[in-house]
Design a protein around this motif. Structure first.
Motif, PDB file in Angstrom:
ATOM      1  N   LEU A 155      -8.481  12.881   1.958  1.00  0.00           N
ATOM      2  CA  LEU A 155      -9.673  12.452   1.222  1.00  0.00           C
ATOM      3  C   LEU A 155     -10.770  13.505   1.293  1.00  0.00           C
ATOM      4  O   LEU A 155     -11.540  13.670   0.357  1.00  0.00           O
ATOM      5  CB  LEU A 155     -10.204  11.120   1.775  1.00  0.00           C
ATOM      6  CG  LEU A 155      -9.424   9.879   1.380  1.00  0.00           C
ATOM      7  CD1 LEU A 155     -10.158   8.638   1.852  1.00  0.00           C
ATOM      8  CD2 LEU A 155      -9.232   9.806  -0.135  1.00  0.00           C
ATOM      9  N   SER A 182      -4.459  11.171   6.342  1.00  0.00           N
ATOM     10  CA  SER A 182      -5.118  10.590   5.163  1.00  0.00           C
ATOM     11  C   SER A 182      -6.611  10.915   5.139  1.00  0.00           C
ATOM     12  O   SER A 182      -7.204  11.083   4.078  1.00  0.00           O
ATOM     13  CB  SER A 182      -4.888   9.076   5.097  1.00  0.00           C
ATOM     14  OG  SER A 182      -5.271   8.445   6.291  1.00  0.00           O
ATOM     15  N   TYR A 189       0.813  -1.221   0.000  1.00  0.00           N
ATOM     16  CA  TYR A 189       0.000   0.000   0.000  1.00  0.00           C
ATOM     17  C   TYR A 189       0.844   1.268   0.000  1.00  0.00           C
ATOM     18  O   TYR A 189       0.358   2.347  -0.307  1.00  0.00           O
ATOM     19  CB  TYR A 189      -0.920   0.026   1.241  1.00  0.00           C
ATOM     20  CG  TYR A 189      -0.211  -0.399   2.514  1.00  0.00           C
ATOM     21  CD1 TYR A 189       0.502   0.516   3.274  1.00  0.00           C
ATOM     22  CD2 TYR A 189      -0.230  -1.723   2.934  1.00  0.00           C
ATOM     23  CE1 TYR A 189       1.186   0.127   4.411  1.00  0.00           C
ATOM     24  CE2 TYR A 189       0.446  -2.130   4.087  1.00  0.00           C
ATOM     25  CZ  TYR A 189       1.153  -1.202   4.811  1.00  0.00           C
ATOM     26  OH  TYR A 189       1.834  -1.593   5.920  1.00  0.00           O
ATOM     27  N   GLU A 198      -9.794   0.299  -4.383  1.00  0.00           N
ATOM     28  CA  GLU A 198     -10.602   1.459  -4.007  1.00  0.00           C
ATOM     29  C   GLU A 198     -10.135   2.094  -2.683  1.00  0.00           C
ATOM     30  O   GLU A 198      -9.658   1.393  -1.790  1.00  0.00           O
ATOM     31  CB  GLU A 198     -12.037   0.967  -3.819  1.00  0.00           C
ATOM     32  CG  GLU A 198     -13.073   2.026  -4.077  1.00  0.00           C
ATOM     33  CD  GLU A 198     -14.465   1.491  -3.767  1.00  0.00           C
ATOM     34  OE1 GLU A 198     -15.251   2.236  -3.176  1.00  0.00           O
ATOM     35  OE2 GLU A 198     -14.730   0.314  -4.091  1.00  0.00           O
ATOM     36  N   LYS A 199     -10.325   3.397  -2.571  1.00  0.00           N
ATOM     37  CA  LYS A 199      -9.943   4.077  -1.323  1.00  0.00           C
ATOM     38  C   LYS A 199     -10.885   3.681  -0.176  1.00  0.00           C
ATOM     39  O   LYS A 199     -12.007   3.214  -0.422  1.00  0.00           O
ATOM     40  CB  LYS A 199      -9.930   5.581  -1.520  1.00  0.00           C
ATOM     41  CG  LYS A 199     -11.276   6.197  -1.873  1.00  0.00           C
ATOM     42  CD  LYS A 199     -11.078   7.707  -2.053  1.00  0.00           C
ATOM     43  CE  LYS A 199     -12.354   8.484  -2.099  1.00  0.00           C
ATOM     44  NZ  LYS A 199     -13.147   8.432  -3.281  1.00  0.00           N
ATOM     45  N   THR A 257     -14.521   7.181   4.468  1.00  0.00           N
ATOM     46  CA  THR A 257     -14.279   8.143   5.546  1.00  0.00           C
ATOM     47  C   THR A 257     -15.294   7.933   6.685  1.00  0.00           C
ATOM     48  O   THR A 257     -14.956   8.091   7.849  1.00  0.00           O
ATOM     49  CB  THR A 257     -14.358   9.598   5.036  1.00  0.00           C
ATOM     50  OG1 THR A 257     -15.596   9.779   4.364  1.00  0.00           O
ATOM     51  CG2 THR A 257     -13.241   9.920   4.088  1.00  0.00           C
ATOM     52  N   ILE A 313      -5.499   5.009   0.915  1.00  0.00           N
ATOM     53  CA  ILE A 313      -5.560   5.817  -0.312  1.00  0.00           C
ATOM     54  C   ILE A 313      -4.624   5.157  -1.333  1.00  0.00           C
ATOM     55  O   ILE A 313      -3.440   4.969  -1.039  1.00  0.00           O
ATOM     56  CB  ILE A 313      -5.081   7.268  -0.054  1.00  0.00           C
ATOM     57  CG1 ILE A 313      -5.909   7.928   1.056  1.00  0.00           C
ATOM     58  CG2 ILE A 313      -5.142   8.099  -1.334  1.00  0.00           C
ATOM     59  CD1 ILE A 313      -5.428   9.327   1.442  1.00  0.00           C
ATOM     60  N   PRO A 314      -5.135   4.794  -2.512  1.00  0.00           N
ATOM     61  CA  PRO A 314      -4.258   4.095  -3.475  1.00  0.00           C
ATOM     62  C   PRO A 314      -3.128   4.982  -3.986  1.00  0.00           C
ATOM     63  O   PRO A 314      -3.339   6.161  -4.274  1.00  0.00           O
ATOM     64  CB  PRO A 314      -5.210   3.702  -4.613  1.00  0.00           C
ATOM     65  CG  PRO A 314      -6.413   4.561  -4.452  1.00  0.00           C
ATOM     66  CD  PRO A 314      -6.508   4.949  -3.012  1.00  0.00           C
ATOM     67  N   HIS A 315      -1.949   4.410  -4.051  1.00  0.00           N
ATOM     68  CA  HIS A 315      -0.788   5.124  -4.583  1.00  0.00           C
ATOM     69  C   HIS A 315      -0.454   4.507  -5.943  1.00  0.00           C
ATOM     70  O   HIS A 315      -0.347   3.284  -6.044  1.00  0.00           O
ATOM     71  CB  HIS A 315       0.382   4.970  -3.605  1.00  0.00           C
ATOM     72  CG  HIS A 315       1.583   5.778  -3.969  1.00  0.00           C
ATOM     73  ND1 HIS A 315       2.272   5.587  -5.147  1.00  0.00           N
ATOM     74  CD2 HIS A 315       2.209   6.795  -3.328  1.00  0.00           C
ATOM     75  CE1 HIS A 315       3.284   6.447  -5.201  1.00  0.00           C
ATOM     76  NE2 HIS A 315       3.262   7.186  -4.113  1.00  0.00           N
ATOM     77  N   TYR A 336       1.117   8.066   0.453  1.00  0.00           N
ATOM     78  CA  TYR A 336      -0.011   8.017  -0.485  1.00  0.00           C
ATOM     79  C   TYR A 336       0.019   9.357  -1.218  1.00  0.00           C
ATOM     80  O   TYR A 336       0.609  10.326  -0.716  1.00  0.00           O
ATOM     81  CB  TYR A 336      -1.348   7.820   0.254  1.00  0.00           C
ATOM     82  CG  TYR A 336      -1.446   8.621   1.523  1.00  0.00           C
ATOM     83  CD1 TYR A 336      -1.740   9.975   1.487  1.00  0.00           C
ATOM     84  CD2 TYR A 336      -1.186   8.033   2.758  1.00  0.00           C
ATOM     85  CE1 TYR A 336      -1.782  10.729   2.648  1.00  0.00           C
ATOM     86  CE2 TYR A 336      -1.229   8.786   3.928  1.00  0.00           C
ATOM     87  CZ  TYR A 336      -1.528  10.123   3.861  1.00  0.00           C
ATOM     88  OH  TYR A 336      -1.555  10.868   4.997  1.00  0.00           O
TER      89      TYR A 336
END
Ligand code: 5AD
Length: 327
Positions: free
Chosen positions: A267, A263, A62, A235-236, A239, A224-226, A299
């Motif tokens: 978002l 993070s 990740y 997918e993120k 929240t 959070i995708p990097h 991220y």
């Protein structure tokens, strides 16, 4: 009396799962907020974080700093650079400096000693976040005067853990956390919301693991995708689920320090403030020098120019706006 109230409310796994899944979570948020007000008042602790090296020996699926990512420029801040930045943050009013890096067993202990002693010599606390290290290293760092350590367990599910980490194991991770506690560090763990394979049940177990470890601090943030990692297309994290997990963490660990993770703010800026209504009581602010900050992308995030003193004032003002006192 307070303790009885707490025990009457949401402590077992089944209740945690039900709450996380419930349509209406408002009563839990309310309870978390009340507990936070009782244990922390209206105070929010502000921490300055210096990301002093992005060199990392680990291959976490990740994280943008993982050792397989050849796209980033690796750096190690010099002792002078770290001390200068720490001093600037101290002059701006920060009472805790977090020193974070990738995981590297070649960490320079004599250099760390001088940096830690510089900071603590000014009456400011040092929190370290440098990954899994041999017990003797932790002991030395503690002896130098660092008194807090952050090491998130990331997920309490062994098979998820193995899928996203090319090195180490959940058992080793938890053993490190227990070692840190034994040595006398105020110990912080935490986990991500939205990892592949994670269910509501996993999150309940993550929360219970925080309690089992006896965490003094816990950071819970959405994944959070990097783009330069194997999880680029995943997918993120949610929240809402993140805030629910923070609220439950507050109920399980009334006295813990729970940061609003960066993070969450990345978002959704509004959610960052909203988390203070869900039981969070800590905020961390990057003070890494501009020339390095973009090479420390765990991220992807847009990081505006860093102005240590001004940024701190802005956070104080932002907190005042929600009735909180930043210290
Ligand atoms: N999204 C969100 N959080 C992440 N972390 C690492 N990579 C990501 C990502 N892609 C978190 C981990 C780690 C902390 C420093 O940052 O929880 O412990």
């Amino acid at each position: 009396m307070a303790v009885r109230q707490r025990e009457e409310f949401l402590l077992n796994r089944k209740e945690i799962i039900e709450a996380l899944k419930a349509e209406d979570f408002s009563q839990v948020y309310k309870r978390a907020k009340e507990i936070c007000e009782r244990t922390k008042g209206n105070v929010v602790y502000m921490r300055a974080i210096i990301e002093f090296s992005n060199v990392c020996n680990r291959g976490c699926a990740y994280c943008g700093l993982n050792k397989y990512n050849k796209k980033i420029r690796r750096y190690n801040m010099t002792e002078q650079e770290i001390i200068e930045r720490a001093n600037e943050a101290i002059l701006a009013g920060y009472k805790t400096i977090v020193l974070q890096s990738g995981e590297n067993v070649r960490i320079d202990l004599p250099k760390m000693k001088r940096i830690i002693q510089f900071i603590t010599g000014k009456g400011v606390a040092v929190t370290l976040s440098c990954g899994e290290l041999p017990r003797e290293y932790y002991e030395q760092l503690r002896a130098f005067g660092a008194d807090r350590y952050l090491l998130k367990h990331e997920t309490s599910d062994e098979s998820i853990y193995n899928n996203i980490h090319s090195d180490g194991s959940l058992k080793e991770r938890v053993a490190c956390l227990k070692t840190l506690k034994e040595i006398g560090f105020e110990t912080g763990s935490g986990f991500m919301i939205g990892l592949p394979g994670q269910s509501i049940e996993t999150i309940a177990d993550d929360l219970l693991l925080l309690k089992e470890i006896g965490c003094d601090m816990a950071g819970i943030g959405p994944f959070i995708p990097h783009p330069d990692t194997p999880l680029r297309d995943h997918e993120k994290g949610s929240t809402e689920l993140t805030k629910r997990a923070v609220a439950i963490a507050r109920i399980l660990l009334p006295e813990a320090n729970l940061p609003v993770t960066t993070s969450l703010g990345v978002l959704d800026k509004k959610e960052r403030l909203a988390a203070f209504d869900c039981g969070a009581n800590v905020i961390m602010k990057k003070v890494t020098p501009d020339e390095y900050k973009d090479a420390y992308q765990i991220y992807p995030a847009e990081i505006p120019e860093i102005r240590v003193e001004e940024d701190r004032k802005n956070i104080v003002t932002m907190l005042e706006g929600i009735g909180k006192k930043g210290v």
